[in-house]
Design an enzyme around this catalytic site. Structure first.
Site, PDB file in Angstrom:
ATOM      1  CG  ASN A  64      -1.928  -1.023   1.173  1.00  0.00           C
ATOM      2  OD1 ASN A  64      -2.433  -1.710  -0.064  1.00  0.00           O
ATOM      3  ND2 ASN A  64      -2.499  -1.416   2.389  1.00  0.00           N
ATOM      4  NE  ARG A  69      -2.685   4.890 -10.825  1.00  0.00           N
ATOM      5  CZ  ARG A  69      -3.765   5.811 -10.435  1.00  0.00           C
ATOM      6  NH1 ARG A  69      -4.296   5.562  -9.336  1.00  0.00           N
ATOM      7  NH2 ARG A  69      -3.487   6.962 -11.159  1.00  0.00           N
ATOM      8  CG  HIS A 113     -14.398   1.337 -11.229  1.00  0.00           C
ATOM      9  ND1 HIS A 113     -15.207   1.525 -10.156  1.00  0.00           N
ATOM     10  CD2 HIS A 113     -13.181   0.711 -11.084  1.00  0.00           C
ATOM     11  CE1 HIS A 113     -14.447   0.889  -9.099  1.00  0.00           C
ATOM     12  NE2 HIS A 113     -13.256   0.537  -9.505  1.00  0.00           N
ATOM     13  CE1 TYR A 152      -9.131  -7.449  -2.226  1.00  0.00           C
ATOM     14  CE2 TYR A 152     -10.092  -6.121  -3.965  1.00  0.00           C
ATOM     15  CZ  TYR A 152      -8.949  -6.446  -3.414  1.00  0.00           C
ATOM     16  OH  TYR A 152      -7.637  -6.153  -3.635  1.00  0.00           O
ATOM     17  CG  HIS A 190     -13.981  -3.728  -3.089  1.00  0.00           C
ATOM     18  ND1 HIS A 190     -14.744  -4.020  -4.331  1.00  0.00           N
ATOM     19  CD2 HIS A 190     -13.117  -2.945  -3.331  1.00  0.00           C
ATOM     20  CE1 HIS A 190     -14.189  -3.464  -5.311  1.00  0.00           C
ATOM     21  NE2 HIS A 190     -13.254  -2.823  -4.864  1.00  0.00           N
TER      22      HIS A 190
END
Length: 754
Positions: free
Chosen positions: A108, A473, A503, A536, A660
């Site tokens: 991170n 990304r 997205h 997630y 998430h």
């Protein structure tokens, strides 16, 4: 250069303004002062430097545009990573899980420097004014980022020092080369000469050999040599990234070679790092020279570069060029092993043209983000028990399409298995009545069964369209590879959308049935990635609702062709309507509360940054609406300020699974409304992406999601509460009360340990 940028971040560390002076400078009405909260006691593992500085108090009721009402985005992100580090340092966390969280913490941090810090350094260098809602100048942001990161790194490195002997007690022995026996060292000699030495490439640094370009986040040695004539020379050596970082060295048995790959057992081996072995044999790379000094280093580069989409005739080619450029963006951070020679450090920083605040000295291994493979060791007692989510009931019912046609179906991953999504797409691929499949792909992972199903569908003669977001990304290369593989199989591949990232998480299936063409849709908060779906938490909705399906069809036409449609029947779609819709529902909740009371809003998202949305939430709080926010990452809203946000609570849940899912709930006077989908409340999601939120029209599903939100709001085990001073405090269960761990409860309710 402007005065604000003329000072260095290091100087700003020494000259921070006193919070009281900053607050006093504001001309605001004075009403009842905010109650002061005692800062939570620091845990034993924390240092003073590790603790975030409280935000200045807010007195009176300032205008909602006042910078004091907003938390700095970058500093609040650091607090998210601090929670991850806290999980690593928690003695209740199994040892290999502690190592996993340490690795995530460092990964991170790498991404934070590559993307966010790089942008602030750019602002600092050009003397740009503050772009953050709290008004903090770039120079002060950099100073505070460095202060907090140094404290967190010290804590992480101290924990690593404690973790190594604990792992050794359990048979996982991570050692230095000097700790090996002579037999083991002899054992490694042949391994180095046969396997490592042939691929190493030392690079001279002199007038005829300019300083080489160092690739992003690679491990490197800077070596100082003494020549035969006594002259001093320098060289760079890259540690190969295509060889195993961990070398398993047999401890008790004879062997002709070291383990070249991963030894899942590892019980009878010592583990050393590749760079440790290379350092011991540096002399072999420079015959006739003496190695005087060496230093291990790692640089982080700016990866937040712009893709010139508007000028590109071919978006695929533009993204490929971008990937190459990103490897060699501006240097943002230099990491050095602790105790490295000052002369070597000066030589390196001069060549890289770095300022002192960009240098970080690391105690312990560099690149700890690469330690994740060790989690794969076959040591179940040192890990959380494997978890298997509940198999979705609609799979067992047989053909998924009649089930979805009869009712909406909801899944909550990972508590309910991702197999439900895979089966939906696989049945669509195999079903002779299905004529077309359209799907978005953002991060689909490696060895993707989703891609395999789409290719299978095309081979069976169906019309298949995959909208692949090339600009996801750090997944650009993988997505390019999948896109090219699907194109070879005849899939109609659309390479994203110029000017916007796609997205949204959508799959549309068109099926020929007796009454004509029927459509089925899957809308999710998470990616089509079976691996991340195990860790997630995400919501998924299957529906045959005609309006929602028609909206999804129209949106695919926008993404694949020429369509200017901006309004939809049921869906909320960025960049056109997400912000306005969320704000409209907040305003409606204010009106409902004024009429009948009991106003309630619950927001669950990954990030809350958008200033317009935050201002609307402040207005709702001022009107008396109760607002509960569950946010995983960044939150720029300051809760608990009298007269502004005393009706707002903000909490964050950090545990085994990464939260998430996104849900936006409004009570609306007893006629509840809820949206779920891909959009967070950030400008980039609201203005720079194609996102989809869908209303939850089925009352039973809406009540079920609301129950999970209420459970998370009651969590007192894995929950952190954000206070008005910007500091998170971890909740501890009451001594005589019931401990509520929402993730554990849901895991037991839905699935089981394998």
């Amino acid at each position: 250069m402007k005065a604000a940028a003329a000072a260095t971040p290091a100087a700003a560390e020494e000259q921070k303004p006193a919070p009281k002076k900053r607050a006093a400078a504001k001309a605001v009405k004075t009403t009842k002062p905010a109650k002061k909260r005692a800062a939570p006691k620091a845990k034993a593992a924390q240092t003073t430097e590790d603790a975030p500085a409280p935000l200045p108090p807010v007195t009176g009721v300032p205008d909602l545009d006042d910078p004091l009402l907003y938390i700095n985005r970058e500093l609040n992100w650091i607090e998210f990573d601090r929670k991850v580090l806290d999980e690593a340092c928690d003695a209740k966390t199994p040892l290999l899980e502690q190592l996993k969280f340490l690795s995530i913490f460092h990964n991170n941090l790498d991404e934070f420097f590559m993307v966010r810090v790089s942008n602030i350094i750019r602002q600092f260098k050009i003397g740009a004014p503050s772009c953050s809602a709290d008004g903090l100048a770039p120079v002060k942001q950099l100073a505070e980022i460095r202060r907090r990161v140094l404290g967190m790194l010290a804590r992480a490195q101290n924990h690593w020092k404690e973790l190594v002997p604990e792992l050794a007690k359990k048979g996982i022995s991570i050692v230095r080369y000097k700790d090996l026996t002579e037999k083991q060292k002899s054992f490694l000699e042949g391994y180095f000469l046969n396997e490592i030495y042939p691929i190493l490439t030392p690079q001279a640094i002199d007038a005829g050999h300019p300083f080489p370009t160092i690739s992003n986040i690679s491990l490197n040695f800077l070596v100082e040599l003494e020549g035969p004539d006594g002259s001093v020379r320098y060289a760079r050596l890259k540690s190969p990234n295509n060889m195993p970082r961990f070398i398993f060295v047999p401890r008790t048995k004879e062997s002709a070679y070291a383990e070249l790959g991963f030894n899942p057992n590892g019980r009878d081996d010592d583990i050393i790092l590749l760079e440790d072995l290379i350092r011991e044999h540096l002399g072999k790379l420079f015959p006739g020279h003496k190695v005087r000094k060496s230093m291990l280093f790692r640089i982080t580069r700016n990866t937040d570069l712009e893709i010139e989409e508007d000028e590109a005739d071919d978006l695929l080619a533009a993204v490929k060029d971008f990937i190459d450029q990103r490897r060699f963006g501006d240097v943002i951070r230099l990491e050095l092993e602790y105790g490295s020679d000052q002369a070597l450090t000066s030589f390196l920083t001069e060549k890289l043209e770095l300022l002192p605040f960009q240098i970080f000295r690391i105690r312990g291994p560099l690149a700890m983000n690469e330690f994740m493979p060790l989690i794969g060791l076959d040591r179940p007692a040192l890990k959380d028990p494997p978890y298997k989510g509940l198999e979705p009931a609609f799979i067992a019912e047989g053909d998924v399409f009649p089930t979805i046609k009869s009712r909406d179906v909801f899944l909550y991953h990972p508590y309910e298995s991702f197999n439900g999504v895979l089966e939906f797409i696989r049945q669509a691929a195999a079903d002779p009545q299905v004529v077309a499949i359209k799907q978005t792909l953002y991060r689909c992972g490696s060895n993707s069964p989703i891609v395999a199903a789409l290719i299978d569908a095309r081979r069976r003669g169906k019309q298949v369209t995959a909208v692949v977001e090339l600009k996801a990304r750090f997944d650009e290369e993988r997505n390019i590879n999948w896109a090219e593989e699907m194109e070879k199989a005849g899939v109609n591949v659309v390479y994203g959308f110029v000017g916007l990232k796609i997205h949204a998480k959508l799959c549309l299936v068109v099926r020929r049935e007796s009454e004509g063409m029927c459509r089925y849709v899957h809308i999710s908060t998470g990616n089509y990635n079976p691996s991340t779906a195990k860790i997630y938490t995400d919501y998924a909705l299957f529906t045959a609702n005609p309006d929602i399906c028609a909206d999804v069809s129209d949106l695919f036409n926008v993404m694949t062709g020429y369509s200017n449609q901006t309004a939809y029947r049921e869906l909320v779609v960025s960049p056109h309507s997400t912000r306005s819709s969320i704000i409209a529902h907040i305003e409606r909740e204010i009106e409902c509360h004024r009429k009948s009371g009991k106003g309630e809003i619950i927001l669950k998202c990954n990030q809350l940054v958008d200033r317009a949305v935050i201002k609307s939430l402040y207005a709702a709080s001022q009107a008396g609406v109760k607002i509960s926010i569950i946010v995983r990452g960044i939150c720029c809203l300051r809760p608990g300020i009298p007269g502004v946000s005393e009706n707002i609570s903000v909490r964050s849940i950090v545990g085994r699974f990464l939260e998430h899912a996104r849900a936006y709930y409004f009570r609306h006077g007893g006629d509840p409304f809820m949206l779920i989908g891909s959009a967070d409340l950030m400008p980039r999601n609201l203005d720079g992406r194609i996102e989809v939120l869908t209303p939850v029209l089925d009352r039973g599903i809406r009540n079920r999601i609301k129950a999970t939100l209420d459970l998370q709001l009651a969590d007192n085990t894995q929950c952190w509460v954000l206070h008005s001073d910007g500091i998170y405090e971890r909740i501890t269960p009451p001594k005589n009360g019931r401990a509520v761990d929402s993730q554990t409860y849901l895991a037991k309710h839905y699935g089981h340990a394998e």
